[in-house]
Design a protein around this motif. Sequence first.
Motif, mmCIF file in Angstrom:
data_model
loop_
_atom_site.group_PDB
_atom_site.id
_atom_site.type_symbol
_atom_site.label_atom_id
_atom_site.label_comp_id
_atom_site.label_asym_id
_atom_site.label_seq_id
_atom_site.Cartn_x
_atom_site.Cartn_y
_atom_site.Cartn_z
ATOM 1 N N SER A 139 0.832 -1.209 0.000
ATOM 2 C CA SER A 139 0.000 0.000 0.000
ATOM 3 C C SER A 139 0.865 1.257 0.000
ATOM 4 C CB SER A 139 -0.917 0.017 1.229
ATOM 5 O OG SER A 139 -1.779 -1.092 1.235
ATOM 6 N N ILE A 140 2.090 1.129 -0.461
ATOM 7 C CA ILE A 140 3.014 2.257 -0.426
ATOM 8 C C ILE A 140 2.537 3.427 -1.287
ATOM 9 C CG2 ILE A 140 4.449 1.495 -2.372
ATOM 10 C CD1 ILE A 140 6.882 2.434 -0.742
ATOM 11 N N GLY A 141 1.680 3.153 -2.262
ATOM 12 C CA GLY A 141 1.185 4.214 -3.131
ATOM 13 C C GLY A 141 0.365 5.262 -2.397
ATOM 14 N N TYR A 142 -0.182 4.896 -1.226
ATOM 15 C CA TYR A 142 -0.999 5.845 -0.461
ATOM 16 C C TYR A 142 -0.150 6.779 0.403
ATOM 17 C CZ TYR A 142 -4.852 2.760 -1.748
ATOM 18 O OH TYR A 142 -5.769 2.022 -2.446
ATOM 19 N N LEU A 143 1.151 6.570 0.421
ATOM 20 C CA LEU A 143 2.021 7.371 1.271
ATOM 21 C C LEU A 143 1.950 8.867 0.962
ATOM 22 C CD1 LEU A 143 4.058 7.241 3.566
ATOM 23 C CD2 LEU A 143 5.867 6.919 1.858
ATOM 24 N N PRO A 144 1.971 9.306 -0.323
ATOM 25 C CA PRO A 144 1.863 10.751 -0.593
ATOM 26 C C PRO A 144 0.590 11.371 -0.035
ATOM 27 C CG PRO A 144 2.652 9.605 -2.535
ATOM 28 C CD PRO A 144 2.239 8.549 -1.561
ATOM 29 N N ALA A 145 -0.535 10.638 -0.125
ATOM 30 C CA ALA A 145 -1.797 11.164 0.405
ATOM 31 C C ALA A 145 -1.731 11.302 1.921
ATOM 32 C CB ALA A 145 -2.955 10.262 0.003
ATOM 33 N N LEU A 146 -1.130 10.335 2.593
ATOM 34 C CA LEU A 146 -1.002 10.401 4.047
ATOM 35 C C LEU A 146 -0.102 11.549 4.475
ATOM 36 C CD1 LEU A 146 -0.666 6.588 4.871
ATOM 37 C CD2 LEU A 146 -2.662 8.063 5.231
ATOM 38 N N ILE A 147 0.992 11.748 3.744
ATOM 39 C CA ILE A 147 1.891 12.861 4.053
ATOM 40 C C ILE A 147 1.181 14.194 3.841
ATOM 41 C CG2 ILE A 147 4.001 14.048 3.334
ATOM 42 C CD1 ILE A 147 5.182 11.313 2.665
ATOM 43 N N PHE A 148 0.413 14.304 2.762
ATOM 44 C CA PHE A 148 -0.332 15.527 2.464
ATOM 45 C C PHE A 148 -1.291 15.869 3.602
ATOM 46 C CE2 PHE A 148 -4.207 17.442 0.679
ATOM 47 C CZ PHE A 148 -3.679 18.620 0.161
ATOM 48 N N MET A 149 -2.042 14.871 4.087
ATOM 49 C CA MET A 149 -2.991 15.120 5.170
ATOM 50 C C MET A 149 -2.278 15.511 6.453
ATOM 51 S SD MET A 149 -6.062 12.316 4.699
ATOM 52 C CE MET A 149 -4.977 10.880 4.736
ATOM 53 N N ALA A 150 -1.151 14.869 6.730
ATOM 54 C CA ALA A 150 -0.415 15.172 7.957
ATOM 55 C C ALA A 150 0.194 16.566 7.917
ATOM 56 C CB ALA A 150 0.677 14.124 8.175
ATOM 57 N N VAL A 151 0.753 16.944 6.764
ATOM 58 C CA VAL A 151 1.436 18.230 6.648
ATOM 59 C C VAL A 151 0.459 19.391 6.744
ATOM 60 C CG1 VAL A 151 2.716 19.720 5.056
ATOM 61 C CG2 VAL A 151 3.405 17.338 5.361
ATOM 62 N N PHE A 152 -0.699 19.272 6.085
ATOM 63 C CA PHE A 152 -1.625 20.395 6.035
ATOM 64 C C PHE A 152 -2.758 20.295 7.046
ATOM 65 C CE2 PHE A 152 0.134 20.347 1.630
ATOM 66 C CZ PHE A 152 0.865 21.504 1.767
ATOM 67 N N GLY A 153 -2.685 19.323 7.950
ATOM 68 C CA GLY A 153 -3.696 19.225 8.997
ATOM 69 C C GLY A 153 -3.668 20.424 9.926
ATOM 70 N N LEU A 154 -2.462 20.923 10.245
ATOM 71 C CA LEU A 154 -2.345 22.068 11.142
ATOM 72 C C LEU A 154 -2.931 23.333 10.518
ATOM 73 C CD1 LEU A 154 -1.349 23.136 13.837
ATOM 74 C CD2 LEU A 154 0.874 23.567 12.774
ATOM 75 N N SER A 155 -2.746 23.489 9.212
ATOM 76 C CA SER A 155 -3.311 24.671 8.549
ATOM 77 C C SER A 155 -4.833 24.630 8.601
ATOM 78 C CB SER A 155 -2.825 24.761 7.107
ATOM 79 O OG SER A 155 -3.233 23.635 6.363
ATOM 80 N N TRP A 156 -5.415 23.427 8.560
ATOM 81 C CA TRP A 156 -6.867 23.303 8.683
ATOM 82 C C TRP A 156 -7.323 23.715 10.082
ATOM 83 C CZ3 TRP A 156 -9.510 20.008 12.083
ATOM 84 C CH2 TRP A 156 -10.898 20.059 11.979
ATOM 85 N N ILE A 157 -6.582 23.325 11.111
ATOM 86 C CA ILE A 157 -6.935 23.700 12.475
ATOM 87 C C ILE A 157 -6.878 25.217 12.634
ATOM 88 C CG2 ILE A 157 -6.290 23.511 14.905
ATOM 89 C CD1 ILE A 157 -5.158 20.740 14.273
ATOM 90 N N ALA A 158 -5.808 25.837 12.110
ATOM 91 C CA ALA A 158 -5.671 27.289 12.206
ATOM 92 C C ALA A 158 -6.814 27.993 11.482
ATOM 93 C CB ALA A 158 -4.328 27.726 11.626
ATOM 94 N N LEU A 159 -7.185 27.486 10.314
ATOM 95 C CA LEU A 159 -8.282 28.084 9.557
ATOM 96 C C LEU A 159 -9.595 27.959 10.317
ATOM 97 C CD1 LEU A 159 -9.568 29.258 6.973
ATOM 98 C CD2 LEU A 159 -9.683 26.929 6.078
#
Length: 211
Positions: A139-159
């Motif tokens: 399932s390594i192909g899902y890694l970019p999506a997981l990284i994307f959610m983790a990286v921009f999760g904080l920006s969602w909280i701030a918003l």
Amino acid sequence: MVHYDQDQNYGYINGTDGKRYFFSRTDLSQEIPLVRGTLVEFQPDDGTAHNIATAASITPSSSTGPRPGRPAEKGSTGLWAYFGRTVSVNYFNFDGRARRKEFWAFWLCFNVVLAALLGFGILVNLAINGFGINAGKSSIGYLPALIFMAVFGLSWIALTVRRLHDVGLSGWLVLPCFIPIIGGVAVLVLGLAPSQVGENPWGPVPAGVGV
């Protein structure tokens, strides 16, 4: 730049400093056409405008710089522009206010990018695992999506905190948004709630909000 509601005897002016100044008809020093686009000069006073008068000899073509009453230059208010600012300059910004369009622009663009990354991940996994029944289960192909959610999760909280400020609520109310089911309803209600009229403890009404 003037906007005025005659029925409510209430209006606002977008100043050169990017702030919004509120006024009533009694703040006019002379009779001027109170229509959107009117160029005026005024005396600012803690979020309100006084002694409002028509700007003398100012035209868009002859003006050489910003003057009182003229709107400040603002960035684009397109969906992707809002998303870009949310994940860059406002990434760790828990102050101020965020209008509904900014909130929904982030959600729309975030999910478009996430869907594209998930689609890419599916293709990568198929390429690695193959199409056979006995193929591997990578399932390594899902890694970019997981990284994307983790990286921009904080920006969602701030918003979300800034959106809470915009409706006049404490940013700590972001916590219920993490509760399953209840959080989804809270996010929906928050996205539909209108901006609080006038300046509140977290700042003036965001630019572009119709009062």
